[in-house]
Write a protein that holds these residues in place. Structure first.
Motif, PDB file in Angstrom:
ATOM      1  N   SER A 108       0.844  -1.206   0.000  1.00 41.99           N
ATOM      2  CA  SER A 108       0.000   0.000   0.000  1.00 41.99           C
ATOM      3  C   SER A 108       0.873   1.247   0.000  1.00 41.99           C
ATOM      4  N   ASP A 115      -5.277  -4.201  -2.035  1.00 45.37           N
ATOM      5  CA  ASP A 115      -5.926  -5.338  -1.373  1.00 45.37           C
ATOM      6  C   ASP A 115      -6.712  -6.159  -2.397  1.00 45.37           C
ATOM      7  N   PRO A 172      -5.016  -3.188   7.385  1.00 45.93           N
ATOM      8  CA  PRO A 172      -6.044  -4.239   7.312  1.00 45.93           C
ATOM      9  C   PRO A 172      -5.953  -5.240   8.466  1.00 45.93           C
TER      10      PRO A 172
END
Ligand SMILES: Nc1ncnc2c1ncn2[C@@H]1O[C@H](COP(=O)(O)OP(=O)(O)OP(=O)(O)O)[C@@H](O)[C@H]1O
Ligand SMILES: [Mg+2]
Length: 361
Positions: free
Chosen positions: A46, A140, A324
């Motif tokens: 990310s 993701d 996450p």
């Protein structure tokens, strides 16, 4: 936070940033590019996606984030991608337009032909890129619903001379998982940081001077995973680290990180814990909805501040978990009865007819 933290330089990623710069340059020159960034949880995908979106001036950027709890909702990922482009839908050839409109619930009809949906997405992207280059990023991506994942793979294989870059960031497929939809696409592995960069990251977060041997052990055991370096050493003094970190722990690194988030969640007052659980159970990060549910659950008003101060979540225009693994930790830490209570409150807090996707609650 990886998502909206003040921009800072990434350690040890000059190779990966160079690869991404090329993707952008090629797309700008009219040579479409597709790239899958693969790597373990917390390794920094990310963070690279964030770099990418800041490194493409002049591009229109479309972002999609896979959401674990939406994996069963067919077309949810594609819908995120195409929503900003739906104004152009009328320009598509009739059968493509109709298929896409049915897929997104904009009109009634029997299950759309997947091939036509794929062509429709391809046409939308190509058409948009005629005005200015287009960057599509899917973070993701392992949590995309299956149809969206397959359709994106179909689109990726057919992008040619458009000014389009499509970059997906995904964890490696789980062992024994079904067919990997992107197996045939160009891929870059995101490895752990090299030892010297891992040491630099560690030194930036651990107060005081670290004993050389302790430092080497941490670097070796985390295998340069930035999230592990940041999270597993969090709040520990040099003395704690000398005595504590690195006790034999046979669990995979990801479970260790998740466990460390569970411990942090469990140390919070019960209202903040419940709020984190509700946020974890709510897929889209809708703040007003979450607040209505929190009220029904009798969660006190301080809970938001407490959870934010703990550095686990942010309540902006959307709810955003620090990572996450905080979301999964918050969900897994709660007993099933507590989860049911929270799901019920979320369902009740959703105004009837407001969003049919959520009726599944
Ligand atoms: N090169 C780097 N230098 C410094 N910090 C980094 C670097 N890469 C990642 N980080 C930090 O490490 C943490 C984890 O990174 P990130 O969220 O990008 O991992 P990820 O690969 O996307 O994980 P997941 O698969 O769970 O989504 C973040 O706090 C991020 O800011
Ligand atoms: Mg990530």
């Amino acid at each position: 936070m990886s998502g909206n933290a003040p921009w800072r330089v990434l350690l040890g990623r000059s190779h990966e940033c160079g690869v991404l710069d090329h993707v952008v340059a090629d797309a700008r020159a009219g040579r479409s590019r597709v790239l899958v960034l693969r790597g373990a949880p917390g390794v920094g995908k990310s963070a690279l996606v964030e770099y990418l979106t800041r490194s493409a001036p002049g591009f229109q950027v479309l972002r999609v984030v896979g959401v674990e709890s939406e994996m069963e909702l067919a077309f949810a990922g594609l819908h995120q991608l195409c929503m900003p482009l739906l104004g152009h839908i009328e320009r598509l050839p009739g059968p493509q337009r109709d298929s896409l409109a049915i897929a997104f619930g904009l009109r009634d009809g029997s299950a759309p032909d997947r091939f036509l949906v794929g062509l429709a997405v391809l046409s939308l992207l190509a058409e948009t890129a005629e005005d200015r280059p287009l960057l599509c990023v899917v973070d993701d991506a392992q949590w995309l619903d299956q149809v969206s994942a397959q359709t994106l793979a179909f689109v990726a294989r057919r992008l040619l001379a458009e000014r389009v870059a499509l970059v997906l960031a995904a964890r490696p497929p789980a062992f024994g998982a079904g067919d990997d939809p992107w197996a045939a696409l160009p891929e870059t592995e995101v490895p752990g940081l090299r030892d010297d960069d891992a040491r630099a990251l560690l030194d930036s977060v651990v107060p005081g001077r670290l004993d050389e041997r302790v430092r080497e052990r941490i670097v070796a055991e985390t295998r340069g995973n930035p999230l592990a370096l940041l999270e597993l050493t969090r709040g520990l003094t040099t003395a704690d680290l000398a005595g504590g970190f690195g006790r034999p722990d046979s669990r995979p690194l990801t479970s260790q990180i998740e466990h460390s988030f569970v411990r942090r969640i469990e140390s919070l007052p019960s209202g903040a814990q419940r709020l984190l659980l509700a946020a974890a159970a709510e897929p889209v990060g809708d703040v007003p909805l979450l607040r209505r549910a929190a009220e029904r659950l009798g969660i006190d008003a301080d809970a938001e501040g407490t959870a934010e101060e703990a550095g686990l979540i942010e309540f902006g225009t959307r709810v955003r978990f620090r990572h996450p693994l905080v979301r999964s930790a918050a969900y897994r830490a709660a007993p099933p009865a507590e989860r049911r209570t929270v799901h019920r409150a979320l369902a009740e807090a959703t105004a009837p007819g407001f969003d049919s996707d959520r009726r599944a609650w």
